[in-house]
Design a protein around this motif. Structure first.
Motif, PDB file in Angstrom:
ATOM      1  N   GLY A  68      38.344 -65.166  61.524  1.00  0.00           N
ATOM      2  CA  GLY A  68      38.011 -64.885  62.917  1.00  0.00           C
ATOM      3  C   GLY A  68      36.706 -65.521  63.344  1.00  0.00           C
ATOM      4  O   GLY A  68      36.019 -66.201  62.584  1.00  0.00           O
ATOM      5  N   ARG A  69      36.384 -65.259  64.583  1.00  0.00           N
ATOM      6  CA  ARG A  69      35.187 -65.832  65.189  1.00  0.00           C
ATOM      7  C   ARG A  69      33.928 -65.195  64.618  1.00  0.00           C
ATOM      8  O   ARG A  69      33.906 -64.001  64.335  1.00  0.00           O
ATOM      9  N   LEU A  70      32.893 -65.995  64.463  1.00  0.00           N
ATOM     10  CA  LEU A  70      31.616 -65.478  63.982  1.00  0.00           C
ATOM     11  C   LEU A  70      30.982 -64.606  65.065  1.00  0.00           C
ATOM     12  O   LEU A  70      31.201 -64.833  66.257  1.00  0.00           O
ATOM     13  N   THR A  72      28.573 -63.200  67.863  1.00  0.00           N
ATOM     14  CA  THR A  72      27.697 -63.907  68.789  1.00  0.00           C
ATOM     15  C   THR A  72      26.316 -63.269  68.853  1.00  0.00           C
ATOM     16  O   THR A  72      25.365 -63.892  69.284  1.00  0.00           O
ATOM     17  N   ILE A  73      26.207 -62.027  68.426  1.00  0.00           N
ATOM     18  CA  ILE A  73      24.927 -61.330  68.375  1.00  0.00           C
ATOM     19  C   ILE A  73      24.659 -60.989  66.912  1.00  0.00           C
ATOM     20  O   ILE A  73      25.514 -60.428  66.241  1.00  0.00           O
ATOM     21  N   SER A  74      23.480 -61.323  66.405  1.00  0.00           N
ATOM     22  CA  SER A  74      23.180 -61.107  64.995  1.00  0.00           C
ATOM     23  C   SER A  74      23.144 -59.624  64.657  1.00  0.00           C
ATOM     24  O   SER A  74      22.943 -58.767  65.518  1.00  0.00           O
ATOM     25  N   ALA A  75      23.339 -59.314  63.381  1.00  0.00           N
ATOM     26  CA  ALA A  75      23.362 -57.919  62.930  1.00  0.00           C
ATOM     27  C   ALA A  75      22.024 -57.232  63.197  1.00  0.00           C
ATOM     28  O   ALA A  75      21.982 -56.055  63.554  1.00  0.00           O
ATOM     29  N   GLY A  76      20.922 -57.942  63.036  1.00  0.00           N
ATOM     30  CA  GLY A  76      19.605 -57.354  63.283  1.00  0.00           C
ATOM     31  C   GLY A  76      19.419 -56.950  64.732  1.00  0.00           C
ATOM     32  O   GLY A  76      18.913 -55.869  65.035  1.00  0.00           O
ATOM     33  N   VAL A  77      19.848 -57.798  65.642  1.00  0.00           N
ATOM     34  CA  VAL A  77      19.737 -57.487  67.065  1.00  0.00           C
ATOM     35  C   VAL A  77      20.650 -56.320  67.411  1.00  0.00           C
ATOM     36  O   VAL A  77      20.276 -55.411  68.146  1.00  0.00           O
TER      37      VAL A  77
END
Length: 118
Positions: A68-70, A72-77
């Motif tokens: 699937g798609r990566l 778009t918002i990082s896990a930290g954010v």
């Protein structure tokens, strides 16, 4: 690998995989069915992780990338903004007691975009 099974910070899936491999190790390899029964997992699960360990060693026990798609918002954010809908909407902080879902989503996305360094 024994540390993976005991560490509190290890992912439970990784700890289980390590327990499976350790249970299969030794001079006399136990039957897969008995290992599965002892660890309360399916025999196919034992076969899969034993086979992957034999082929790839420790790297074989780590999760493969998900399809699937990566994100778009990082896990930290995402983690930093978990409290947007909870903390901001409390009456003591001047917000309404209950926020409608679209408002929370819009606020979370706006905050995430503002704080994401990408």
């Amino acid at each position: 690998m024994e540390r993976w099974t005991r560490r509190a910070s290890s992912a439970q899936a990784l700890a289980l995989r390590a327990r499976i491999v350790l249970a299969c190790a030794g001079p006399e390899i136990p039957p897969i069915v008995s290992v599965a029964r002892e660890l309360r997992v399916a025999a196919d699960t034992v076969r899969k992780w034993r086979r992957r360990f034999l082929a790839e060693r420790l790297d074989g026990l780590v999760d493969e990338p998900r399809p699937g798609r990566l994100p778009t918002i990082s896990a930290g954010v995402r983690h930093d903004n978990l409290g947007v809908g909870v903390g901001v909407g409390r009456p003591a902080m001047g917000g309404p007691a209950v926020w409608p879902s679209p408002v929370v989503c819009t606020t979370a996305v706006t905050e995430a975009r503002r704080s994401d360094p990408r």
